[in-house]
Design a protein around this motif. Structure first.
Motif, PDB file in Angstrom:
ATOM      1  N   ARG A   1       0.859  -1.190   0.000  1.00 35.65           N
ATOM      2  CA  ARG A   1       0.000   0.000   0.000  1.00 35.65           C
ATOM      3  C   ARG A   1       0.897   1.243   0.000  1.00 35.65           C
ATOM      4  O   ARG A   1       1.749   1.377  -0.868  1.00 35.65           O
ATOM      5  N   ASN A   2       0.755   2.107   0.973  1.00 30.28           N
ATOM      6  CA  ASN A   2       1.631   3.287   1.020  1.00 30.28           C
ATOM      7  C   ASN A   2       2.711   3.145   2.085  1.00 30.28           C
ATOM      8  O   ASN A   2       3.316   4.127   2.516  1.00 30.28           O
ATOM      9  N   LEU A   3       2.959   1.907   2.501  1.00 26.32           N
ATOM     10  CA  LEU A   3       3.890   1.641   3.598  1.00 26.32           C
ATOM     11  C   LEU A   3       5.238   1.144   3.086  1.00 26.32           C
ATOM     12  O   LEU A   3       5.302   0.333   2.159  1.00 26.32           O
ATOM     13  N   ASP A   4       6.300   1.629   3.698  1.00 28.48           N
ATOM     14  CA  ASP A   4       7.639   1.088   3.469  1.00 28.48           C
ATOM     15  C   ASP A   4       7.921   0.080   4.576  1.00 28.48           C
ATOM     16  O   ASP A   4       8.137   0.457   5.737  1.00 28.48           O
ATOM     17  N   LEU A   5       7.898  -1.196   4.204  1.00 29.90           N
ATOM     18  CA  LEU A   5       8.066  -2.264   5.185  1.00 29.90           C
ATOM     19  C   LEU A   5       9.417  -2.947   5.008  1.00 29.90           C
ATOM     20  O   LEU A   5       9.919  -3.091   3.894  1.00 29.90           O
ATOM     21  N   TYR A   6       9.975  -3.375   6.124  1.00 34.30           N
ATOM     22  CA  TYR A   6      11.176  -4.210   6.123  1.00 34.30           C
ATOM     23  C   TYR A   6      10.821  -5.478   6.882  1.00 34.30           C
ATOM     24  O   TYR A   6      10.365  -5.418   8.033  1.00 34.30           O
ATOM     25  N   ILE A   7      11.032  -6.621   6.224  1.00 36.65           N
ATOM     26  CA  ILE A   7      10.452  -7.874   6.701  1.00 36.65           C
ATOM     27  C   ILE A   7      11.534  -8.912   6.950  1.00 36.65           C
ATOM     28  O   ILE A   7      12.447  -9.102   6.139  1.00 36.65           O
ATOM     29  N   LEU A   8      11.398  -9.586   8.091  1.00 36.06           N
ATOM     30  CA  LEU A   8      12.306 -10.665   8.466  1.00 36.06           C
ATOM     31  C   LEU A   8      11.461 -11.889   8.796  1.00 36.06           C
ATOM     32  O   LEU A   8      10.605 -11.835   9.687  1.00 36.06           O
ATOM     33  N   PRO A   9      11.639 -13.005   8.076  1.00 35.91           N
ATOM     34  CA  PRO A   9      10.822 -14.203   8.334  1.00 35.91           C
ATOM     35  C   PRO A   9      11.012 -14.727   9.754  1.00 35.91           C
ATOM     36  O   PRO A   9      12.106 -14.675  10.313  1.00 35.91           O
ATOM     37  N   ARG A  10       9.910 -15.248  10.311  1.00 33.63           N
ATOM     38  CA  ARG A  10       9.970 -15.899  11.622  1.00 33.63           C
ATOM     39  C   ARG A  10       9.413 -17.317  11.482  1.00 33.63           C
ATOM     40  O   ARG A  10      10.049 -18.169  10.903  1.00 33.63           O
ATOM     41  N   GLU A  11       8.225 -17.558  11.962  1.00 37.87           N
ATOM     42  CA  GLU A  11       7.633 -18.890  11.889  1.00 37.87           C
ATOM     43  C   GLU A  11       6.330 -18.826  11.106  1.00 37.87           C
ATOM     44  O   GLU A  11       5.441 -18.037  11.431  1.00 37.87           O
ATOM     45  N   GLY A  12       6.218 -19.675  10.082  1.00 36.06           N
ATOM     46  CA  GLY A  12       4.994 -19.706   9.293  1.00 36.06           C
ATOM     47  C   GLY A  12       4.729 -18.370   8.634  1.00 36.06           C
ATOM     48  O   GLY A  12       5.611 -17.759   8.027  1.00 36.06           O
ATOM     49  N   GLU A  13       3.499 -17.887   8.777  1.00 40.89           N
ATOM     50  CA  GLU A  13       3.131 -16.605   8.178  1.00 40.89           C
ATOM     51  C   GLU A  13       3.541 -15.416   9.039  1.00 40.89           C
ATOM     52  O   GLU A  13       3.538 -14.274   8.575  1.00 40.89           O
ATOM     53  N   VAL A  14       3.871 -15.685  10.293  1.00 30.42           N
ATOM     54  CA  VAL A  14       4.252 -14.591  11.196  1.00 30.42           C
ATOM     55  C   VAL A  14       5.633 -14.072  10.808  1.00 30.42           C
ATOM     56  O   VAL A  14       6.582 -14.832  10.639  1.00 30.42           O
ATOM     57  N   MET A  15       5.719 -12.776  10.652  1.00 35.59           N
ATOM     58  CA  MET A  15       6.964 -12.119  10.269  1.00 35.59           C
ATOM     59  C   MET A  15       7.356 -11.095  11.329  1.00 35.59           C
ATOM     60  O   MET A  15       6.542 -10.689  12.158  1.00 35.59           O
ATOM     61  N   GLU A  16       8.614 -10.701  11.279  1.00 39.87           N
ATOM     62  CA  GLU A  16       9.034  -9.514  12.020  1.00 39.87           C
ATOM     63  C   GLU A  16       9.001  -8.376  11.011  1.00 39.87           C
ATOM     64  O   GLU A  16       9.756  -8.380  10.036  1.00 39.87           O
ATOM     65  N   VAL A  17       8.109  -7.434  11.229  1.00 42.32           N
ATOM     66  CA  VAL A  17       7.850  -6.390  10.234  1.00 42.32           C
ATOM     67  C   VAL A  17       8.125  -5.021  10.842  1.00 42.32           C
ATOM     68  O   VAL A  17       7.512  -4.644  11.846  1.00 42.32           O
ATOM     69  N   LEU A  18       9.040  -4.299  10.221  1.00 42.85           N
ATOM     70  CA  LEU A  18       9.305  -2.917  10.622  1.00 42.85           C
ATOM     71  C   LEU A  18       8.616  -1.983   9.641  1.00 42.85           C
ATOM     72  O   LEU A  18       8.736  -2.150   8.425  1.00 42.85           O
ATOM     73  N   VAL A  19       7.901  -1.014  10.172  1.00 44.88           N
ATOM     74  CA  VAL A  19       7.305   0.033   9.346  1.00 44.88           C
ATOM     75  C   VAL A  19       8.222   1.245   9.414  1.00 44.88           C
ATOM     76  O   VAL A  19       8.480   1.784  10.496  1.00 44.88           O
ATOM     77  N   LEU A  20       8.720   1.656   8.257  1.00 50.84           N
ATOM     78  CA  LEU A  20       9.657   2.775   8.230  1.00 50.84           C
ATOM     79  C   LEU A  20       8.888   4.088   8.273  1.00 50.84           C
ATOM     80  O   LEU A  20       8.561   4.694   7.249  1.00 50.84           O
ATOM     81  N   ASP A  21       8.589   4.509   9.489  1.00 45.45           N
ATOM     82  CA  ASP A  21       8.014   5.826   9.717  1.00 45.45           C
ATOM     83  C   ASP A  21       8.645   6.380  10.988  1.00 45.45           C
ATOM     84  O   ASP A  21       9.556   5.771  11.556  1.00 45.45           O
ATOM     85  N   ASN A  22       8.192   7.511  11.447  1.00 45.55           N
ATOM     86  CA  ASN A  22       8.845   8.152  12.587  1.00 45.55           C
ATOM     87  C   ASN A  22       8.641   7.416  13.906  1.00 45.55           C
ATOM     88  O   ASN A  22       9.359   7.685  14.876  1.00 45.55           O
ATOM     89  N   GLU A  23       7.685   6.509  13.955  1.00 43.84           N
ATOM     90  CA  GLU A  23       7.492   5.708  15.162  1.00 43.84           C
ATOM     91  C   GLU A  23       8.406   4.483  15.187  1.00 43.84           C
ATOM     92  O   GLU A  23       8.687   3.930  16.243  1.00 43.84           O
ATOM     93  N   LEU A  24       8.834   4.035  14.014  1.00 40.94           N
ATOM     94  CA  LEU A  24       9.677   2.841  13.869  1.00 40.94           C
ATOM     95  C   LEU A  24       9.123   1.633  14.630  1.00 40.94           C
ATOM     96  O   LEU A  24       9.849   0.977  15.388  1.00 40.94           O
TER      97      LEU A  24
END
Length: 263
Positions: free
Chosen positions: A53-76
């Protein structure tokens, strides 16, 4: 990468991390983060970029569909959930707003968020460091020592400074400021075991950027001790001689580093 390259990478990562933390601005209701530096830190991790969508995401696989997802905004924020769930919480379609369940997710992310702001930066910094092999042996130190020797022989302030950076990183040596007492000297020292409230150091190095003279005095040192300060002032005017000089200083540092690694 070589040990030297890994060590230089660590030094750079530490600098980026500290610049990021010190640059965070948190006025009431609005945090600001340096995105360029954050991307540089992320580039040294295993996170993969994805535009959703309008999000800049950085994704790190974890288990199954669950990911570690960082949203690149000022809240981080970093989430442990699915990418679709993050998209819903951070950038919902208007049709999704008609669901009470979705509204609750959007209003409250405590069940899936694992860090924000400075905590996220520290997490990324640790991920980046974990990719580096910082173990070393005598041969690795011999290469660093040879480069320090070349720097001194060529009277190259840049190469000498790089050698300082590398050895000081290994040994936790820090600059010591004495203000106007020794204006032409750069002074560095290692931490003294068991030092209390009064700052105390061990094995202090004295480097004159103008003459490129380099010396080291073994033993304990405190900027609060009058006799230590008097010795430095006498050294600065040529009335005292350091225990070690020139390349012998770096040889001593290499021995300290080897001893530290063996423990």
């Amino acid at each position: 990468m070589s040990f030297k390259d890994n060590l230089k990478s660590k030094i750079n990562l530490d600098r980026v991390f500290h610049r990021l933390v010190s640059s965070i601005k948190e006025p009431p209701g609005k945090r600001w983060v340096d995105m360029t530096l954050t991307r540089e830190l992320l580039s040294n991790t295993d996170f993969a970029y994805r535009k959703v969508r309008n999000l800049d995401l950085y994704i790190l696989p974890r288990e199954g569909e669950v990911m570690e997802v960082l949203v690149l905004d000022n809240e981080l924020p970093i989430y442990h959930t699915t990418v679709d769930d993050v998209a819903l919480r951070k950038s919902p379609y208007w049709q999704q707003m008609f669901s009470i369940r979705n509204i609750r997710k959007i209003m409250n992310d405590h069940d899936v968020v694992v860090s924000k702001g400075k905590d996220t930066l520290e997490r990324l910094h640790n991920y980046a460091l974990a990719r580096l092999d910082l173990t070393y042996n005598k041969d690795d130190l011999a290469l660093l020592l040879e480069e320090a020797r070349h720097g001194l022989e060529q009277e190259s302030i840049e190469r000498i400074q790089e050698s300082f950076d590398l050895f000081f990183e290994l040994l936790d040596f820090q600059p010591v400021s004495l203000g106007p007492l020794a204006p032409d000297l750069l002074i560095f020292a290692g931490p003294s075991p068991g030092s209390g409230a009064v700052p105390a150091f061990e094995h202090f190095i004295l480097f004159n950027e103008k003459s490129l003279s380099l010396g080291l005095k073994r033993g304990a040192f405190s900027p609060e001790d009058d006799s230590d300060l008097a010795w430095i002032m006498q050294y600065a005017v040529g009335k005292k001689t350091a225990d070690l000089q020139g390349i012998a200083v770096f040889e001593f540092l290499a021995d300290l580093a080897l001893e530290k690694e063996s423990h």
